[in-house]
Design an enzyme around this catalytic site. Structure first.
Site, PDB file in Angstrom:
ATOM      1  N   VAL A  47       0.839  -1.208   0.000  1.00 38.07           N
ATOM      2  CA  VAL A  47       0.000   0.000   0.000  1.00 38.07           C
ATOM      3  C   VAL A  47       0.875   1.260   0.000  1.00 38.07           C
ATOM      4  O   VAL A  47       0.571   2.236  -0.707  1.00 38.07           O
ATOM      5  CB  VAL A  47      -0.976   0.002   1.197  1.00 38.07           C
ATOM      6  CG1 VAL A  47      -1.927   1.193   1.103  1.00 38.07           C
ATOM      7  CG2 VAL A  47      -1.774  -1.299   1.252  1.00 38.07           C
ATOM      8  N   ALA A  59      -7.051  19.343  -3.982  1.00 45.84           N
ATOM      9  CA  ALA A  59      -6.744  19.657  -2.577  1.00 45.84           C
ATOM     10  C   ALA A  59      -6.508  21.151  -2.363  1.00 45.84           C
ATOM     11  O   ALA A  59      -6.632  21.654  -1.251  1.00 45.84           O
ATOM     12  CB  ALA A  59      -5.515  18.867  -2.130  1.00 45.84           C
ATOM     13  N   GLY A  82     -10.825  -1.809   0.839  1.00 49.08           N
ATOM     14  CA  GLY A  82      -9.815  -1.330  -0.118  1.00 49.08           C
ATOM     15  C   GLY A  82     -10.181  -0.012  -0.773  1.00 49.08           C
ATOM     16  O   GLY A  82     -10.294   1.022  -0.116  1.00 49.08           O
ATOM     17  N   ILE A 120     -12.989   0.962  -2.243  1.00 42.53           N
ATOM     18  CA  ILE A 120     -14.385   1.437  -2.235  1.00 42.53           C
ATOM     19  C   ILE A 120     -14.510   2.555  -1.197  1.00 42.53           C
ATOM     20  O   ILE A 120     -14.149   2.352  -0.033  1.00 42.53           O
ATOM     21  CB  ILE A 120     -15.377   0.299  -1.848  1.00 42.53           C
ATOM     22  CG1 ILE A 120     -15.178  -0.939  -2.717  1.00 42.53           C
ATOM     23  CG2 ILE A 120     -16.815   0.799  -1.925  1.00 42.53           C
ATOM     24  CD1 ILE A 120     -16.056  -2.125  -2.312  1.00 42.53           C
ATOM     25  N   GLY A 165      -0.017  -9.518  -2.933  1.00 43.48           N
ATOM     26  CA  GLY A 165      -0.041  -8.439  -1.925  1.00 43.48           C
ATOM     27  C   GLY A 165      -1.415  -8.226  -1.311  1.00 43.48           C
ATOM     28  O   GLY A 165      -1.640  -7.224  -0.648  1.00 43.48           O
ATOM     29  N   LYS A 204     -13.065  -4.954  10.006  1.00 41.03           N
ATOM     30  CA  LYS A 204     -13.736  -3.999   9.102  1.00 41.03           C
ATOM     31  C   LYS A 204     -15.207  -3.843   9.475  1.00 41.03           C
ATOM     32  O   LYS A 204     -15.761  -2.737   9.451  1.00 41.03           O
ATOM     33  CB  LYS A 204     -13.594  -4.490   7.661  1.00 41.03           C
ATOM     34  CG  LYS A 204     -12.154  -4.453   7.163  1.00 41.03           C
ATOM     35  CD  LYS A 204     -11.981  -5.276   5.905  1.00 41.03           C
ATOM     36  CE  LYS A 204     -10.579  -5.188   5.354  1.00 41.03           C
ATOM     37  NZ  LYS A 204     -10.295  -6.200   4.332  1.00 41.03           N
TER      38      LYS A 204
HETATM   39  P1  NDP Z   1       3.353  -4.707   3.623  1.00 42.07           P
HETATM   40  O1  NDP Z   1       3.813  -5.832   4.466  1.00 42.07           O
HETATM   41  O2  NDP Z   1       3.413  -4.848   2.158  1.00 42.07           O
HETATM   42  O3  NDP Z   1       4.118  -3.376   4.013  1.00 42.07           O
HETATM   43  C1  NDP Z   1       4.438  -3.057   5.340  1.00 42.07           C
HETATM   44  C2  NDP Z   1       5.555  -2.017   5.328  1.00 42.07           C
HETATM   45  O4  NDP Z   1       5.860  -1.656   6.653  1.00 42.07           O
HETATM   46  C3  NDP Z   1       6.843  -2.522   4.680  1.00 42.07           C
HETATM   47  O5  NDP Z   1       7.369  -1.547   3.826  1.00 42.07           O
HETATM   48  C4  NDP Z   1       7.773  -2.745   5.873  1.00 42.07           C
HETATM   49  O6  NDP Z   1       9.137  -2.524   5.576  1.00 42.07           O
HETATM   50  C5  NDP Z   1       7.275  -1.684   6.818  1.00 42.07           C
HETATM   51  N1  NDP Z   1       7.607  -2.005   8.191  1.00 42.07           N
HETATM   52  C6  NDP Z   1       7.243  -3.086   8.911  1.00 42.07           C
HETATM   53  N2  NDP Z   1       7.766  -3.033  10.139  1.00 42.07           N
HETATM   54  C7  NDP Z   1       8.524  -1.889  10.200  1.00 42.07           C
HETATM   55  C8  NDP Z   1       9.329  -1.299  11.178  1.00 42.07           C
HETATM   56  N3  NDP Z   1       9.516  -1.859  12.376  1.00 42.07           N
HETATM   57  N4  NDP Z   1       9.946  -0.125  10.887  1.00 42.07           N
HETATM   58  C9  NDP Z   1       9.784   0.447   9.674  1.00 42.07           C
HETATM   59  N5  NDP Z   1       9.025  -0.076   8.708  1.00 42.07           N
HETATM   60  C10 NDP Z   1       8.408  -1.237   8.962  1.00 42.07           C
HETATM   61  O7  NDP Z   1       1.861  -4.386   4.101  1.00 42.07           O
HETATM   62  P2  NDP Z   1       0.668  -3.772   3.257  1.00 42.07           P
HETATM   63  O8  NDP Z   1       1.142  -2.619   2.493  1.00 42.07           O
HETATM   64  O9  NDP Z   1      -0.041  -4.874   2.548  1.00 42.07           O
HETATM   65  O10 NDP Z   1      -0.327  -3.308   4.422  1.00 42.07           O
HETATM   66  C11 NDP Z   1      -0.103  -2.123   5.146  1.00 42.07           C
HETATM   67  C12 NDP Z   1      -1.368  -1.787   5.925  1.00 42.07           C
HETATM   68  O11 NDP Z   1      -2.446  -1.593   5.002  1.00 42.07           O
HETATM   69  C13 NDP Z   1      -1.842  -2.884   6.878  1.00 42.07           C
HETATM   70  O12 NDP Z   1      -2.451  -2.285   7.993  1.00 42.07           O
HETATM   71  C14 NDP Z   1      -2.895  -3.626   6.055  1.00 42.07           C
HETATM   72  O13 NDP Z   1      -3.842  -4.280   6.840  1.00 42.07           O
HETATM   73  C15 NDP Z   1      -3.520  -2.477   5.322  1.00 42.07           C
HETATM   74  N6  NDP Z   1      -4.199  -2.791   4.077  1.00 42.07           N
HETATM   75  C16 NDP Z   1      -3.583  -3.565   3.135  1.00 42.07           C
HETATM   76  C17 NDP Z   1      -4.197  -3.794   1.928  1.00 42.07           C
HETATM   77  C18 NDP Z   1      -3.553  -4.610   0.868  1.00 42.07           C
HETATM   78  O14 NDP Z   1      -4.201  -4.837  -0.180  1.00 42.07           O
HETATM   79  N7  NDP Z   1      -2.339  -5.074   1.043  1.00 42.07           N
HETATM   80  C19 NDP Z   1      -5.525  -3.236   1.641  1.00 42.07           C
HETATM   81  C20 NDP Z   1      -6.089  -2.435   2.701  1.00 42.07           C
HETATM   82  C21 NDP Z   1      -5.440  -2.233   3.869  1.00 42.07           C
HETATM   83  P3  NDP Z   1       9.945  -3.502   4.562  1.00 42.07           P
HETATM   84  O15 NDP Z   1       9.265  -3.343   3.231  1.00 42.07           O
HETATM   85  O16 NDP Z   1      11.327  -2.985   4.551  1.00 42.07           O
HETATM   86  O17 NDP Z   1       9.792  -4.880   5.129  1.00 42.07           O
HETATM   87  N1  HSE Z   2      -6.024  -8.617   3.493  1.00 35.04           N
HETATM   88  C1  HSE Z   2      -7.063  -7.704   3.176  1.00 35.04           C
HETATM   89  C2  HSE Z   2      -8.026  -8.340   2.201  1.00 35.04           C
HETATM   90  C3  HSE Z   2      -6.492  -6.445   2.589  1.00 35.04           C
HETATM   91  O1  HSE Z   2      -7.655  -9.330   1.568  1.00 35.04           O
HETATM   92  O2  HSE Z   2      -9.153  -7.875   2.078  1.00 35.04           O
HETATM   93  C4  HSE Z   2      -7.532  -5.377   2.366  1.00 35.04           C
HETATM   94  O3  HSE Z   2      -8.003  -4.879   3.570  1.00 35.04           O
END
Ligand code: NDP
Ligand code: HSE
Length: 438
Positions: A14, A33, A134, A136, A187, A205
């Protein structure tokens, strides 16, 4: 006017998508904005990792707290996930007087009440559109677009990973574990994918949706959660034969006694639009007393769909930077001092229809005993299929659809049916919802 400086915590799916969308659509976003929005600082765990975005020009660090404490940064975007470090970072950002945008549903569902209270005291915004469904814009739709309604119920496919797995299994006969691996590679899945398949993510959610729909505090611990791991191919096929689809739904309904808050596999009539929402797509059906049913559909997970919601929140926050905190849209849709104390109902007290499947000895009188037990609990049968045994030595599969009944009565009936010597093994029960105007 100078661009607003944003600190991004997390550069994964994300976070990377957010950098890309902000860069690609910079001009359109700034026209909306009223100012440019620039990611000036970002934190990740491992800076040597390949990224899906170009981080040139962004000050990178492995210490997210440094970003939160940097006086140059006006808005923090939290995209790390979980409710450990992320909670500390968000709390510190608020204490530092910074606005926060997050996609973190676990954090909001479990700690949102305290976080919003702290944010209100500091006069900052915590925006969380990306936390539910996501891309929506469901938070905005319910909180603002439906503000004239008394919401009666909502039901949604609100986990993309789970819906992707169910669709691939049904349409292509693929193996559960294999599809889950693909969802992780794309992802979509949570860091701990049991959150997706056991319904915990959907319950996070749903907790948020119920709060903004009914004006109640966030109460994740009171949500009922059942996952998709026990759904069998036989159940999918029998449901189809009866004109239904099995979907993993989050359902919340206002009743005279309280609020239903439940996530479980659900049979829904195949003619409903939501029954045909497949793959990573999500959909939320909301019933308002004035508007009637409304349906919101879109990608429930993935880098850019989720970034779309994150960036929309950023635009909202930037527009509100100069507004009086008292005149902003309340975090949970209702004024903080006007939340209702309607209780969340226990599962025993909810009322729904059921799909039942049982293995019965192929002998006379078994069905009479089963229907007598159901009748004794006031449960009437709407449809029944009996699948003849392949050879004389095997049981018959009996599939029933019942009318609506209180869950406690169904539990008693199932216990009595399972105690019959001619019923072999556990009775499979899947709840059913008509999702019509009533
Ligand atoms: P990822 O695992 O892809 O990304 C997490 C990021 O956080 C990585 O860049 C990681 O670093 C970084 N990170 C983790 N721990 C640390 C730390 N201690 N210090 C600094 N950076 C850190 O997760 P997502 O992007 O999938 O998800 C992020 C959030 O969004 C979550 O809350 C998830 O539930 C939410 N979300 C995700 C969706 C999806 O489709 N994936 C959709 C909707 C919500 P590094 O890359 O170096 O490991
Ligand atoms: N893991 C979540 C899903 C990401 O699959 O719906 C979006 O919140």
């Amino acid at each position: 006017m100078k661009p607003v400086k944003v600190g991004l915590l997390g550069l994964g799916t994300v976070g990377g998508g957010t950098v890309n969308v902000l860069k690609r659509n910079a001009e359109e976003i700034s026209r909306r904005a009223g100012r440019g929005i620039e990611i000036t600082h970002a934190a990740a765990r491992d800076l040597s990792r390949p990224r899906i975005c170009d981080t040139a020009g962004i000050k990178l660090t492995t210490h997210p707290m440094d970003v939160v404490n940097d006086p140059e940064v006006e808005i923090i975007v939290e995209l790390i996930g979980g409710d450990g470090l992320a909670k500390e970072l968000v709390e510190k950002a608020i204490a530092n007087g910074k606005h926060v945008v997050t996609a973190n549903k676990a954090l909001i569902a479990k700690h949102g009440n305290e976080i919003f209270q702290a944010a209100q005291a500091k006069g900052v915004m915590v925006a969380f559109e990306a936390a539910v469904a996501g891309g929506i814009p469901i938070i905005k739709a319910i909180r603002e677009g439906l503000a004239g309604n008394e919401i009666q119920w909502l039901a949604g496919i609100i986990n993309g990973t789970g819906n992707f797995i169910l669709t691939e299994m049904k349409d292509k006969g693929r193996d559960f574990v294999d599809v889950l691996k693909e969802a992780q590679a794309l992802g979509y899945a949570e860091a701990d994918p049991t959150f997706d398949v056991e319904g915990i993510d959907a319950a996070h959610k749903l907790t948020i949706l119920a709060s903004i729909a009914f004006g109640i505090p966030l109460q994740f611990d009171a949500a009922y959660t059942e996952g998709i791991t026990k759904i069998t191919r036989d159940d999918v096929n029998y449901a189809e034969a009866l004109g239904y689809r099995i979907k993993h739904l989050g359902i919340s309904r206002r009743t005279d006694k309280g609020i239903e808050l439940r996530v479980h596999p659900t049979l829904i009539p195949e003619r409903r639009l939501i029954a045909n929402v497949d793959g990573v797509m999500n959909a939320v059906l909301v019933m308002g007393d004035a508007v009637g049913p409304t349906l919101y559909y879109g990608a429930g997970a993935g880098a850019e769909p989720t970034a779309s919601a994150v960036v929309a929140d950023l635009v909202d926050v930037v527009r509100a930077l100069t507004s009086d905190p008292e005149n902003r849209v309340p975090h949970l849709a209702f004024q903080a001092d006007a939340l209702s104390d309607l209780p969340i109902l226990k599962m025993d007290d909810i009322e729904t229809a059921y799909y039942l499947r049982m293995q019965a000895a192929d002998e006379p009188g078994v069905m009479a005993k089963v229907t007598t037990i159901l009748g004794g609990q006031g449960i009437s049968i709407e449809a029944l299929i009996q699948k003849e045994p392949v050879d004389k030595s095997t049981d018959v599969s009996v599939i029933m659809l019942t009318h609506r009944v209180q869950e406690a009565r169904m539990n008693q009936a199932i216990a009595s049916i399972e105690a019959l010597p001619s019923i072999h093994g556990a009775v499979t029960r899947i709840r059913m919802e008509a999702l019509d105007a009533n």
